[in-house]
Structure formats: structure tokens, C-alpha cells
Design an enzyme around this catalytic site. Structure first.
Site, short mmCIF file in Angstrom:
data_model
loop_
_atom_site.label_atom_id
_atom_site.label_comp_id
_atom_site.label_asym_id
_atom_site.label_seq_id
_atom_site.Cartn_x
_atom_site.Cartn_y
_atom_site.Cartn_z
N ASP A 9 46.08 50.31 31.56
CA ASP A 9 46.10 51.61 30.44
C ASP A 9 46.91 51.23 29.36
O ASP A 9 47.93 50.79 29.43
CB ASP A 9 46.53 52.92 31.15
CG ASP A 9 46.17 54.06 30.36
OD1 ASP A 9 45.37 54.30 29.85
OD2 ASP A 9 47.11 54.72 29.98
N SER A 10 46.64 51.92 28.23
CA SER A 10 47.61 51.78 27.16
C SER A 10 48.96 52.37 27.26
O SER A 10 50.08 51.86 26.42
CB SER A 10 46.84 52.35 25.79
OG SER A 10 46.82 53.77 25.97
N CYS A 72 41.49 53.57 30.86
CA CYS A 72 41.81 53.97 29.71
C CYS A 72 40.42 54.16 28.85
O CYS A 72 39.52 53.24 28.73
CB CYS A 72 42.66 52.96 29.15
SG CYS A 72 42.99 53.29 27.11
N THR A 74 39.92 54.79 25.73
CA THR A 74 39.94 54.33 24.58
C THR A 74 39.46 52.88 24.63
O THR A 74 38.59 52.07 23.84
CB THR A 74 41.16 54.41 23.52
OG1 THR A 74 41.58 55.61 23.53
CG2 THR A 74 41.15 53.82 22.30
N GLU A 157 53.08 62.70 26.88
CA GLU A 157 54.06 61.50 26.90
C GLU A 157 55.57 61.88 26.56
O GLU A 157 56.57 61.31 26.87
CB GLU A 157 53.58 60.80 25.94
CG GLU A 157 52.20 59.79 26.48
CD GLU A 157 52.05 58.33 26.35
OE1 GLU A 157 52.71 58.00 25.31
OE2 GLU A 157 51.37 57.90 26.86
N CYS A 191 40.29 61.62 28.70
CA CYS A 191 41.51 61.10 28.50
C CYS A 191 42.27 61.05 30.04
O CYS A 191 42.45 62.14 30.48
CB CYS A 191 42.25 61.44 27.23
SG CYS A 191 43.84 60.67 27.01
N HIS A 193 45.26 60.93 30.40
CA HIS A 193 46.45 62.10 30.20
C HIS A 193 45.92 63.57 30.55
O HIS A 193 46.93 64.08 30.89
CB HIS A 193 47.19 61.87 28.64
CG HIS A 193 47.63 60.57 28.62
ND1 HIS A 193 47.13 59.51 28.47
CD2 HIS A 193 48.92 60.47 28.36
CE1 HIS A 193 48.28 58.66 28.09
NE2 HIS A 193 49.44 59.04 28.18
#
Length: 272
Positions: A9-10, A72, A74, A157, A191, A193
Site C-alpha cells: 500500500d502507499s 491500494c 490508487t 493518517e 480506499c 483508509h
């Protein structure tokens, strides 16, 4: 031979997917890499996300991973297809890289009655049109409405997602998508998150709207993939180990990661 499954993941969000994978398939060895030094990916160009993702995939291969999951959205939207079609045949033809968009698109039709769904995602995922295109392959009768939520990842985050200040940004994007189409009965959190915002999201939507996160879907899809591809399943080592890596500060990663993973963990730094 040590041949773990790689989970990428980023940043931290992929840990919500890894948590579900570990519950479903605890016997395998796993390596997690968060490219935190270059996160977030959501607002970066297709070319940049592709190059970053390919670099990280190559790192996984160098660690002995025969299979890498891009946990991820994206990276799955902007890089996966190019890596699968152009890069894998050259750099590791026997290895595989899988994403999170296709498994979700394959089953999403069973969660909606009105055939009208909402996709909540980063700007990059929305602009890629990946969900709209993939869902149309499996469920051409489903109407897809998308909403980019650029503030949601920073809220999570920075551990502000449970604070009252987050309410404005969460309610704003939910109102945007629901005002656009009043018959939506399913919202997909596209996403990794966003599951941490689940309680807040449910405060601002009617009870009849289902909210779907991807962790369990990806875990079940991986189990199905390994069952259908015994040649890959046999290559994955099974000692039940987990290792965590970040391209940024391990101490920062350890602190933040526990929010997503649900328990303390120790990571190591990787320079790419």
C-alpha cells in the site's frame, strides 16, 4: 524456501486488508510494505503512481515473493494493468500481481437492489474510471456514481478521523453523492483508509444504505485464487510469519499502523 505473499500500500490503509487476509489465511508468510515516504498516491499522476508501484513490486520480488497484492485502490487503478501486461512478462513471468478493484467489482451486484451504487474514493481512483469500467463488465445494468473525498485520507493518517472536525468533510461528500442520485442503496469504500471512518459515515446516511469495505472481499478472493491456482499456492511458504516494512520512519509507522492493524507491530526501514 522463504516465499511470502507480498501486500503493498502507499501507506497504512492496506493493513485493513492484511488484517482480514490474516484471519482468512493465517498459515502463509506475509510481507507488508508501506511506501509512506511518497504517500499519498491519490493525487499523483498515472505515470508517477505506475513508476512508484512498479519499484515496490520489484522490491517484493527481490524478497522472494511470488505473489503480490496491491492493497491500494490508487495503485490498482493506475498501475496494475500496465504491470501485469507489460512488465511481468519481462521481469518475472512466473510471478503474479493482483489488485483490489476486480475482486470487488465481481461481487458488488449481490449487494444492491436498486442497481444504483456510490463509489467513495480518492481523486486518482475516481479519475481512472477503473471501478465504472470493471463493474460494467460484470453488471452492465448497475449505475455507478463516484465521489472523490480528498480530505478523508489525511484525516485518518493524522488520527483526526474520530474528532468533531472530521464531521464536516465526511458529511459534505456523502451529501454530494446522495443528492446526485437518491436511489443509491450501496456505498463502496474504495480506499483502504475509509473503513476507519465507518462509524462516522453511518451517522450521515439513511439506515437502508449499505456500506461495503473491501478487506473481507479481498481476503476471500485471495483464498479462491490460491485454490484455483495450485501451482502458485504451492510456491507460497507457510510458516505463519509476518514482516512489516516502510520507506519512512519505522517509529512513526509503528505508531500509526497500530490504528489500522488493530494491534502493535514492529517495522523496518527500506530505502528504494
Amino acid at each position: 524456501m522463504f516465499a511470502p505473499i507480498g501486500i503493498f500500500d502507499s501507506g497504512y490503509g492496506g493493513l485493513t486488508v492484511m488484517k482480514e487476509i490474516l484471519q482468512k489465511l493465517p498459515q502463509y508468510d506475509y510481507i507488508y510494505l508501506g511506501d509512506n515516504a511518497r504517500a499519498p498516491y491519490g493525487n499523483r499522476s498515472f505515470d508517477t503512481v505506475y513508476h512508484y508501484t512498479l519499484q515496490c513490486v520489484q522490491w517484493f520480488f527481490d524478497q522472494g515473493c511470488p505473489l503480490v497484492i496491491l492493497a491500494c485502490n490508487t495503485a490498482s487503478a493506475k498501475a496494475l494493468r500496465t504491470i501485469q501486461q507489460n512488465d511481468l512478462p519481462k521481469i518475472a513471468p512466473d510471478n503474479r500481481v493482483l489488485g483490489v478493484i476486480r475482486p470487488t467489482s465481481e461481487i458488488i451486484g449481490s449487494y444492491t437492489d436498486t442497481k444504483k451504487i456510490g463509489i467513495l474514493a480518492t481523486r486518482g481512483t475516481v479519475q481512472s474510471e477503473s471501478y465504472r469500467l470493471e463493474i460494467d463488465k460484470f453488471f452492465p445494468d448497475i449505475e455507478v456514481h463516484q465521489e472523490a473525498c480528498p480530505m478523508w485520507v489525511p484525516l485518518v493518517e493524522n488520527n483526526e478521523h474520530q474528532q468533531p472536525g472530521a464531521d464536516y468533510f465526511i458529511e459534505k461528500h456523502l451529501q454530494n453523492i446522495l443528492q446526485h442520485q437518491k436511489d443509491i442503496d450501496l456505498l463502496l469504500l474504495a480506499c483502504t483508509h475509509y473503513p476507519l471512518l465507518m462509524n462516522k459515515i453511518k451517522q450521515f446516511i439513511p439506515d437502508n444504505i449499505k456500506v461495503l469495505s473491501q478487506g473481507l472481499i479481498v481476503a476471500e478472493s485471495l483464498a479462491d485464487y490460491l485454490q484455483r491456482h495450485p501451482e502458485m499456492e504451492q510456491r507460497c511458504s507457510k510458516s505463519g510469519t509476518r514482516a512489516f516494512f516502510t520507506t519512512d520512519d519505522p517509529n512513526d509507522f509503528n505508531h500509526q499502523a497500530s490504528i489500522f492493524f488493530g494491534e502493535p507491530l514492529q517495522s523496518n526501514h527500506v530505502a528504494l
